[in-house]
Structures are given as structure tokens and as C-alpha cells.
Design a protein around this motif. Structure first.
Motif, PDB file in Angstrom:
ATOM      1  N   ARG A   1      40.278  36.909  47.845  1.00 17.27           N
ATOM      2  CA  ARG A   1      41.444  36.979  47.552  1.00 17.27           C
ATOM      3  C   ARG A   1      41.943  38.078  46.587  1.00 17.27           C
ATOM      4  O   ARG A   1      42.988  38.676  46.767  1.00 17.27           O
ATOM      5  CB  ARG A   1      41.849  35.584  46.545  1.00 17.27           C
ATOM      6  N   ALA A   2      41.011  38.328  45.973  1.00 16.87           N
ATOM      7  CA  ALA A   2      41.042  39.554  44.774  1.00 16.87           C
ATOM      8  C   ALA A   2      41.236  40.765  45.661  1.00 16.87           C
ATOM      9  O   ALA A   2      41.875  41.688  45.373  1.00 16.87           O
ATOM     10  CB  ALA A   2      40.010  39.424  43.834  1.00 16.87           C
ATOM     11  N   SER A   3      40.381  40.810  46.665  1.00 15.68           N
ATOM     12  CA  SER A   3      40.209  42.300  47.415  1.00 15.68           C
ATOM     13  C   SER A   3      41.448  42.391  48.101  1.00 15.68           C
ATOM     14  O   SER A   3      41.965  43.571  48.471  1.00 15.68           O
ATOM     15  CB  SER A   3      38.995  42.086  48.361  1.00 15.68           C
ATOM     16  N   GLN A   4      42.297  41.405  48.523  1.00 22.79           N
ATOM     17  CA  GLN A   4      43.468  41.557  49.197  1.00 22.79           C
ATOM     18  C   GLN A   4      44.564  41.948  47.997  1.00 22.79           C
ATOM     19  O   GLN A   4      45.655  42.730  48.371  1.00 22.79           O
ATOM     20  CB  GLN A   4      43.893  40.287  49.749  1.00 22.79           C
ATOM     21  N   PHE A   5      44.640  41.171  46.918  1.00 22.47           N
ATOM     22  CA  PHE A   5      45.758  41.397  45.890  1.00 22.47           C
ATOM     23  C   PHE A   5      45.530  42.576  44.952  1.00 22.47           C
ATOM     24  O   PHE A   5      46.587  43.248  44.534  1.00 22.47           O
ATOM     25  CB  PHE A   5      45.813  40.068  45.233  1.00 22.47           C
ATOM     26  N   LEU A   6      44.629  42.744  44.352  1.00 25.82           N
ATOM     27  CA  LEU A   6      44.163  43.854  43.255  1.00 25.82           C
ATOM     28  C   LEU A   6      44.329  45.150  43.463  1.00 25.82           C
ATOM     29  O   LEU A   6      45.225  45.634  42.859  1.00 25.82           O
ATOM     30  CB  LEU A   6      42.788  43.514  42.305  1.00 25.82           C
TER      31      LEU A   6
END
Length: 229
Positions: free
Chosen positions: A124-129
Motif C-alpha cells: 500500500r505504501a509503495s502505491q501511495f507514498l
């Protein structure tokens, strides 16, 4: 009278006082009398009570990665509901995290839950951050040479002298407005690679409520620790 566990050591020259998991631990030199220790603890009674209360609250709300445990997502503690099935998955619905795990002969359920949730945070972080960093970069005019999403144990992000920003994928435990502060904090390091007055002035310019975001993290730091095992 405060209950405590006393450990004596001939080599000690002073008294050490700790509060761990709600227990008061005292390490003292052999020659120090119990009456002296009791009087010392009486003077520290308010501090000890505050520490015990704080640790009890932290234990209640901290990440517990197990069935009926707790995990922080988007700034709120979510209850973990575990199922077993053929296809591992994680779904967040109405304050609950539904975690489907496969039975393993080599790993405990809690190990599988922890690993699956960590993978979910990373994905999720790899998509959002990186995308959110790009958006804030355009707003602030501060552009990093690269954005890396990785696991940190004791920091939320970093910026090096080559302009590379690294962000902890467990930032997804925080609310979006606090994540924005962390990203802006690292973007401002592109101009001031320190924590000088000029740096904080730049942070405030781009993130007016940064002090509230800092306070949010500080108040909940104990809850947001990712268990080691």
C-alpha cells in the motif's frame, strides 16, 4: 508503599530506577539500605504512577498482531479478525482488518499474520507514498532525486545529501495529514539538511499545522511500534 523488585550489585555506585511493563525495578549498591530506597521511591511516586499509567494505556492500544489483536491504520486502531483459507488476503472494512492466512506446519499463526500485514503495508505504501511525494513536491517546489519506500524501525523517513528521500512503509499507520507532514519535513531537508531555525521556518511555510502533526506522533509513538516477533 510502592511495590518494587530490588536487585543488588556490589559494583554499582548509584541507584537505577526503571518502570517496565508496569513493574518498578530498582538496581542498587549492596550497601544502600531498604529504608533509603523506600524513601527515594516515595519522592518519585508521582513519576512512577505516571509511567505505569502510560505503559498500561500503551499496552492497551499498541499493535498486537494476532487474532482479536490490534493494528493501526490511517490513524486509528483496527481490530484484527483472522480467517483461514486457500488464498491469503487483507481487507480493511469498517474499523476491522480481515486477515486470511493459510495453515502452515512451519510457522505459527501469529507469524503468518505479522508477515501478511507487513506485506500489505509495504504494498500500500509503495502505491501511495511516491505519488503523494510527487504531489507535495509540485506544491512546495522541492524535488527529490528519488523516493524510496523501505522499512525503518526507529524513524519515519530520511533525506541524504544526494537528494534521495526514503520513507518508512509503516507511515500508512498514520493519518494522511500526518503523513503529509513527514513528507514535507523530508522535502525541506533538500534545502536545509539540518534542523535549524531556517529549516523549521520552511516546514511551517509549507505545512502550517506541523506542530500538531509532531504532537500526534509523539503522543502515540508507543502505540505505533511494530512488534519484533
Amino acid at each position: 508503599m510502592i511495590d518494587y523488585v530490588l536487585t543488588r550489585c556490589n559494583k554499582r555506585k548509584s541507584i537505577a530506577l526503571q518502570v517496565i511493563d508496569g513493574r518498578v525495578l530498582v538496581k542498587a549498591p549492596s550497601q544502600i539500605s531498604v529504608s533509603y530506597i523506600d524513601k527515594l521511591l516515595t519522592t518519585k511516586e508521582r513519576w512512577i504512577e505516571q509511567k505505569i499509567k502510560q505503559q498500561l494505556v500503551t499496552a492497551r492500544f499498541a499493535n498486537k498482531l494476532c487474532s482479536d489483536g490490534t493494528v493501526w491504520i490511517n490513524g486509528f486502531a483496527h481490530k484484527i479478525v483472522v480467517h483461514k483459507g486457500a488464498t491469503p488476503s487483507v481487507d480493511v472494512i469498517d474499523g476491522h482488518v480481515y486477515c486470511t492466512i493459510k495453515t502452515s506446519a512451519n510457522k505459527t499463526d501469529n507469524t503468518l499474520i505479522k508477515k501478511q500485514l507487513e506485506n500489505w503495508f509495504k504494498q500500500r505504501a509503495s502505491q501511495f507514498l511516491p505519488e503523494r511525494t510527487k504531489q507535495l513536491s509540485q506544491i512546495t517546489g522541492l524535488t527529490p532525486s528519488s523516493v524510496i519506500v523501505k522499512k525503518y524501525r526507529a524513524r519515519w523517513g530520511s533525506c541524504d545529501n544526494l537528494g534521495r528521500i526514503s520513507l518508512n512503509y509503516f507511515l500508512m499507520m498514520l493519518p494522511t495529514w500526518v503523513i503529509d507532514y513527514v513528507i514535507i519535513h523530508e522535502l525541506c531537508h533538500l534545502k536545509h539538511l539540518n534542523h535549524s531555525a531556517q529549516f523549521w521556518s520552511l516546514v511551517e511555510h509549507h505545512c502550517a499545522g506541523y506542530d500538531q502533526a509532531k504532537a500526534w506522533i509523539k503522543q502515540r509513538q508507543g502505540y505505533l511500534v511494530w512488534p519484533k516477533s
